[in-house]
Each structure stands twice: as C-alpha cells, then as structure tokens.
Scaffold this motif. Sequence first.
Motif, PDB file in Angstrom:
ATOM      1  N   LYS A   1     -25.141 -10.815 -65.360  1.00  0.00           N
ATOM      2  CA  LYS A   1     -24.402  -9.962 -64.451  1.00  0.00           C
ATOM      3  C   LYS A   1     -23.604  -8.981 -65.405  1.00  0.00           C
ATOM      4  O   LYS A   1     -23.292  -7.998 -64.965  1.00  0.00           O
TER       5      LYS A   1
ATOM      6  N   GLN B   1     -27.168  -7.158 -60.544  1.00  0.00           N
ATOM      7  CA  GLN B   1     -26.331  -7.543 -59.132  1.00  0.00           C
ATOM      8  C   GLN B   1     -26.707  -8.899 -58.647  1.00  0.00           C
ATOM      9  O   GLN B   1     -27.945  -9.374 -58.753  1.00  0.00           O
ATOM     10  N   GLU B   2     -26.030  -9.544 -57.966  1.00  0.00           N
ATOM     11  CA  GLU B   2     -26.382 -10.900 -57.503  1.00  0.00           C
ATOM     12  C   GLU B   2     -27.450 -10.874 -56.602  1.00  0.00           C
ATOM     13  O   GLU B   2     -28.125 -11.823 -56.495  1.00  0.00           O
TER      14      GLU B   2
END
Length: 357
Positions: A308, A313-314
């Motif tokens: 991250k 991005q998650e």
Amino acid sequence: MDSFEYNSNPSRVVFGSGTIKKVPEELSRANVSKPFLLSTPQQVSHIDLLKGVLGDVVSGVFTEATMHTPVEVTERALEQLKSSGADSIISIGGGSTVGLGKALSIRTGLFHLTIPTTYAGSEVTPILGETDAGRKTTRSDPKILPSAVVYDVDLTMTLPVGLTATSGVNAIAHAVEALYARNTNPVINLLAQEGVKALASSLPVLISEPSSQEARSSALYGAWLCGVCLGSVGMSIHHKLCHTLGGSFNLPHSETHTIVLPHALSYNAPKVPEAIKALASTLPGNEGDAIRGLNILLQKLKVERGLKALGMQESDIDKAADIAVSNPYWNPRPIERDPIRELIRRAWAGEEARADL
C-alpha cells in the motif's frame, strides 16, 4: 542422488574494479565496433562515463529505458537503433536498461554487452519481461541472453542505500525460488546458497557503510550467482505474483519483490522442507526458520514492507488474486485463490510473514 539435468548459459563475465575500461576490448573480441548505448534518464552520467571510455565510435544513445520494459518504449528505441547504423548494443544500468537491451537484441540479432549497476541479475538470464496494455508477459529464449557482462564494482559505490537493499533482496528471491524449482539441480543449489549467503552478509553492512568496497564487491558477486539461478531453472509463485503486481499496477520492481518474498516463501514452505533447510543455513540468526530469517534480514535493511505504501489500493487485492490464478503454472504447492488472496493482503498491509497460509 536424484537424477537431474543441468544447462549452463554461455555468457562471458568480466568482474572486478575499473572493468568498464575493458569494454573496448570486449567489443573488439566480438568483432563489433559501433555500439548503441542505453540507459534510463537518471543514469545519463553513466552514459557520459562510457562515452569517455569508448571515444568517437558510439553510433547513438537512447536514455529513456523504463521499468517493466513497455513495448512502446522499445519501439521508439528500435527506430533510433536502426537509423544509427549500430552493429552492437551496450546497456548500462539496472534491470530496466538491461531489459530494453534484451528487447532490442532479440528483435535485431545484434551483439549485446551489458554493464549492471544494481543487483537485479537480469544480465545473466535468457528471460525477457515486457509490458503491453497493462499486462506483463515473460518469455525465455537463449538468444535473449546478453553475450557479455562487465561487472564493475566501482559503478555500484553510489547506489542509494534504499535501492541497494531492495535490489539485493530481489536477487535473493531468484535464489530462493531456484532452491525449490521443479528442475533444480545440485549445481544451482550450490550457487543459490552461496549467492544468498554473500548478499545476506553484505547488505546489512551496506546500510550503515554504503561506501564499503568489500561489501559492495560481495553483494555484486552474490547478485551474479543469484541471477545465474534465475536464468537456469524455472521460477514459481513469487515471480509470478511480482510480475502480476508490477505489470498490472505499475509497482516498482525491486521494492515489490522485497515485500512479497517472505510471504511467497511462507506459502510454499510446507511443501519444500529441504529447500527451507538449505535457505535457513544461509541466513544468520534465524534458529533454523528461513521465514524468520528473511523477516530479520528485512528488519535490518529497514525496507518498506507494505504494497500500500507503493501505491497499490486495497480494492486491487481481489483483482491481483484473480490475475495470479488465471494462468496455471507449476508451483510446489497448488495455486488456490483464497490463500493467494490472503498472501497478497498481508503483503499489501505490510504484515510480517508467518507460516500459517
């Protein structure tokens, strides 16, 4: 002893200090005289140094090498190369520049001499990874292998500490996967262990003493051996994941390898006890636990541990997992989406690797 096959890659290696001065001799040895020079925009100073060694025989220069070897960049370089009248290619820099040199050489058949300035190892492999439309593909061909490699320790003396660490761990990753490769063999096992040992002992020194000539030499030696491993046997989940993450999300190469390596090892560990034992013997302070040994080494190197922080991005975790399992490939442990997703999540979050995947 188990049966095995071993193939050696026929590249010529010149290793030492001040060896950039031997480049004209290496060109003469190959019966070429009009080199086309390659670098990244950040390494133009190396091009200037090389021009000083070569004199007025340089046929052209391209300084836009880019990580993950985008096809569009290669096509621009190819156009300039063809119009220059060059009879050879010299790449000087890290894996991005070496990759561009390989891409041009396989397209033209020209002699390729490379001068590595990092610990990437790409210079001694017949492997080319290229990115097109957001997807990175990899191919292997003996013709991709550079014909000559000039290792000059002096060119690594100013390598930034952060890149020293991640580039070195990237090299270690080649040896780790070689230890449990489907086509591994006793020769490669010896090279892998020696390469990891050289890097694991020298990299922590370079964090505190980046100008140590002895440690620089040891690290470059270790990177060469680990690169030979990468070029000689098949790779598995670690390299597949890093290609997925790098090519699809434009993450930096060596930093991604550094973050993913201990997690990929923890995924395969239950199926490769002998490889884990061999690796543990090369890592200090691990109490027989190779995963613990890697965690300790990364702590010493003070490297970033989470994807991250690199910009992933998650919401990309699921996409990365889908891509990673979409094309079947050999791995000592079957590729299963749920644990692969968890592996990627842990790497994204920056958690320490643990043996429970």
